[in-house]
Design a protein around this motif. Structure first.
Motif, short mmCIF file in Angstrom:
data_model
loop_
_atom_site.label_atom_id
_atom_site.label_comp_id
_atom_site.label_asym_id
_atom_site.label_seq_id
_atom_site.Cartn_x
_atom_site.Cartn_y
_atom_site.Cartn_z
N ARG A 95 13.04 32.28 -6.87
CA ARG A 95 11.95 33.17 -6.51
C ARG A 95 12.49 34.29 -5.63
O ARG A 95 13.50 34.14 -4.98
N GLY A 96 11.79 35.39 -5.60
CA GLY A 96 12.19 36.49 -4.75
C GLY A 96 11.88 36.19 -3.30
O GLY A 96 11.13 35.26 -2.98
N SER A 97 12.47 36.96 -2.40
CA SER A 97 12.20 36.74 -0.99
C SER A 97 11.01 37.57 -0.56
O SER A 97 10.79 38.66 -1.06
N SER A 98 10.23 37.04 0.35
CA SER A 98 9.09 37.80 0.84
C SER A 98 9.59 38.90 1.75
O SER A 98 10.68 38.84 2.29
N ASP A 99 8.77 39.92 1.94
CA ASP A 99 9.25 41.09 2.61
C ASP A 99 8.16 41.61 3.51
O ASP A 99 7.00 41.51 3.19
#
Length: 153
Positions: free
Chosen positions: A9-13
């Motif tokens: 999953r992508g990282s939150s930002d």
């Protein structure tokens, strides 16, 4: 959103704080910011580098935290208005530079399987972006090849 070439999953930002006007301590004239943006573009800086320089160095000694709040235009819009926009979109140019570096690395290290995969993924991203920009920011007949990328970069 998931990453393009992995199952992770992508990282939150984090989001920038919402602001409608520039901060009080940054009282820079919009015309001065626009002229500085064009000047930096003529020196060969990309739009993201221009934003960093304006944030760090500023205009006339005063930092510009957000160009869009001061001028009501994005940096790329300012460059387009003054005919100083780059020939390639910045994201495409960065990916092409990476692909050229990886290709040169692969020529020197042919058994590097991990970077071979990275090159394949990067070139896939470049081709996808070329299809996206074709007709607008790129010529209708533009096609990505290593030779084209090396000549452009």
């Amino acid at each position: 959103m998931a990453r393009m070439h992995t199952r992770r999953r992508g990282s939150s930002d984090s989001d920038k704080p919402v602001a409608d006007e520039p901060p009080e301590w940054s009282d820079v004239d919009a015309d001065a910011v626009e002229s500085r943006v064009v000047e930096l573009a003529e020196q060969g800086h990309s739009p993201s580098e221009i934003g960093l320089k304006l944030r760090d160095e500023g205009v006339q000694g005063t930092a510009v935290p957000n160009v869009q709040l001061v001028t009501e235009k994005k940096i790329t819009e300012i460059l387009a208005d003054n005919d100083a926009e780059p020939t390639l979109p910045e994201d495409l140019r960065n990916l092409m530079e990476r692909a050229v570096r990886l290709r040169e690395h692969m020529a020197a290290n042919p058994n590097d399987a991990q970077n071979k995969r990275a090159l394949q993924n990067t070139e896939a991203k470049v081709r996808r972006l070329v299809d996206y920009y074709r007709g607008d920011a790129l010529d209708e007949n533009f096609k990505y090849t290593y030779q084209n990328a090396r000549d452009i970069v």
